[in-house]
Design an enzyme around this catalytic site. Structure first.
Site, mmCIF file in Angstrom:
data_model
loop_
_atom_site.group_PDB
_atom_site.id
_atom_site.type_symbol
_atom_site.label_atom_id
_atom_site.label_comp_id
_atom_site.label_asym_id
_atom_site.label_seq_id
_atom_site.Cartn_x
_atom_site.Cartn_y
_atom_site.Cartn_z
ATOM 1 N N LYS A 165 0.820 -1.222 0.000
ATOM 2 C CA LYS A 165 0.000 0.000 0.000
ATOM 3 C C LYS A 165 0.849 1.266 0.000
ATOM 4 C CE LYS A 165 -3.476 -0.383 -0.547
ATOM 5 N NZ LYS A 165 -4.072 -0.658 -1.887
ATOM 6 N N GLY A 166 2.039 1.148 -0.566
ATOM 7 C CA GLY A 166 2.898 2.323 -0.677
ATOM 8 C C GLY A 166 2.828 2.984 -2.039
ATOM 9 N N GLY A 167 2.241 2.266 -3.016
ATOM 10 C CA GLY A 167 2.158 2.785 -4.370
ATOM 11 C C GLY A 167 2.973 1.959 -5.348
ATOM 12 N N THR A 168 3.176 0.676 -5.038
ATOM 13 C CA THR A 168 4.015 -0.170 -5.894
ATOM 14 C C THR A 168 3.414 -0.355 -7.287
ATOM 15 O OG1 THR A 168 2.984 -2.180 -4.977
ATOM 16 C CG2 THR A 168 5.019 -1.414 -3.945
ATOM 17 N N ARG A 177 5.199 5.520 1.957
ATOM 18 C CA ARG A 177 4.268 6.612 2.227
ATOM 19 C C ARG A 177 4.314 6.941 3.717
ATOM 20 N NH1 ARG A 177 -1.530 4.860 0.512
ATOM 21 N NH2 ARG A 177 -1.977 7.003 1.133
ATOM 22 N N SER A 196 -4.571 2.715 4.579
ATOM 23 C CA SER A 196 -4.735 2.093 3.264
ATOM 24 C C SER A 196 -4.715 0.575 3.375
ATOM 25 C CB SER A 196 -3.623 2.551 2.313
ATOM 26 O OG SER A 196 -3.774 3.901 1.972
ATOM 27 N N TYR A 228 -3.298 11.207 -10.706
ATOM 28 C CA TYR A 228 -2.690 11.237 -12.032
ATOM 29 C C TYR A 228 -2.889 9.926 -12.774
ATOM 30 C CZ TYR A 228 -0.353 15.741 -11.546
ATOM 31 O OH TYR A 228 -0.094 17.077 -11.431
#
EC number: 2.8.2.-
Length: 315
Positions: A72-75, A155, A163, A263
């Site tokens: 849940k860090g944006g991998t 994050r 998250s 984005y």
């Protein structure tokens, strides 16, 4: 003989013209390939090796870069953005080779079989967020390739906890199964429940210490996940430099989708956004409970900043 042929595949040079070529140190590359051959030999009795190459000159090979986390860090966002580069070949699914015993026992041939076909000028990348917090993974990756380039995206630890909970909550909702409120996980006997797994995953300095036992800090690039969400291009530029890729990704590859609130990507005129499961709203949490969470992470965050020699804009 079969193991030798597979080693040769990993060294094959594609004669066709390519858009760009990563500037990889030749000595490091040779060392990496040597390690791969030796590991394949060790597992040759267990696997019936196949010639994993295509008639067009591409082949399946061990990854040179792994996105090791964090959950849940944006991998997924990082992998999708990095895949905009023509010199990147990315595995579509999380492989879980190093952290799942039933996968690891299958050996490196199985691992190679999970990789995408790539050309010699491309860097093969796989991402499995659970690697970062699994104690046994760093040594296993090191034993496969001591020259591995690692990507870690982080994050704000408190936001990552929320998250983490949200993902599991939605998984239960999709299956029409009940799930406790986040307060039931965060509070135990009137105090913050520090045994909650989601909190442990956000203690970055503990897990980072384990990785630094095997890899120097300059082999681990930390991506600021919060900045990647707000302004992705500068963070991707840093990743390109870390991987020694030619600068191919541009600011025009990103556009803000007002409907989704984050984005999205534009590649050769084609626009695409991350799956709808990304960017979900977090549950409402009592302000006092959030303050407890922020306070708890203050000291661990400080230790992490000292460990990696940089700071992040976390609570």
């Amino acid at each position: 003989m079969a193991a030798f042929l597979l080693g040769a595949v990993l060294l094959i040079v594609q004669p066709q013209t390519v858009p760009s070529r990563p500037a990889i140190n030749s000595n490091a590359e040779t060392s990496s390939q040597s390690v791969q051959r030796e590991l394949l030999k060790k597992t040759s009795q267990k696997n019936d090796f196949k010639e994993n190459f295509h008639s067009n000159g591409s082949c399946q090979q061990l990854p040179q870069t792994i996105i090791i986390g964090v959950r849940k860090g944006g991998t997924r966002a990082l992998l999708e953005m990095l895949s905009l580069h023509p010199d990147i070949a990315a595995a579509e699914s999380e492989v879980h080779f190093f952290d799942w015993e039933d996968h690891y026992r299958n050996g490196l041939q199985w691992y190679i079989n999970q990789m995408p076909f790539s050309y010699p000028h491309q860097i093969t990348v796989e991402k499995t967020p659970a690697y970062f917090t699994s104690p046994k993974v760093p040594e296993r990756v090191y034993n496969m390739n001591q020259s591995m380039r690692l990507l870690l995206i982080l994050r704000d630890p408190s936001e990552r906890v929320l998250s983490d909970y949200t993902q599991v909550l939605y998984n239960h909702m999709q299956k029409h199964k009940p799930y406790p409120s986040i307060e039931q996980f965060l509070i135990k006997d009137g105090e913050l429940n520090v045994d909650y797994k989601a909190i442990n995953r956000s203690l970055y300095y503990i897990h980072m210490q384990n990785w630094l036992k095997y890899f120097p800090l300059d082999h681990i690039h930390i991506v600021d996940g919060d900045k990647l969400i707000k302004d992705p291009f500068p963070e991707i530029e840093k990743v390109e430099r870390f991987l020694k890729l030619s600068p191919q990704i541009n600011a025009s590859n990103f556009y803000f989708n007002k409907t989704k609130g984050f984005y999205c990507l534009r590649d050769s005129g084609r626009e695409r956004c991350l799956h709808e499961s990304k960017g979900r709203a977090h549950p409402q949490v009592d302000t006092r409970l959030l303050e407890k969470l922020h306070e708890y992470f203050q000291e661990p965050n400080k230790k992490f900043f000292e460990l990696v020699g940089r700071t992040f804009d976390w609570h």
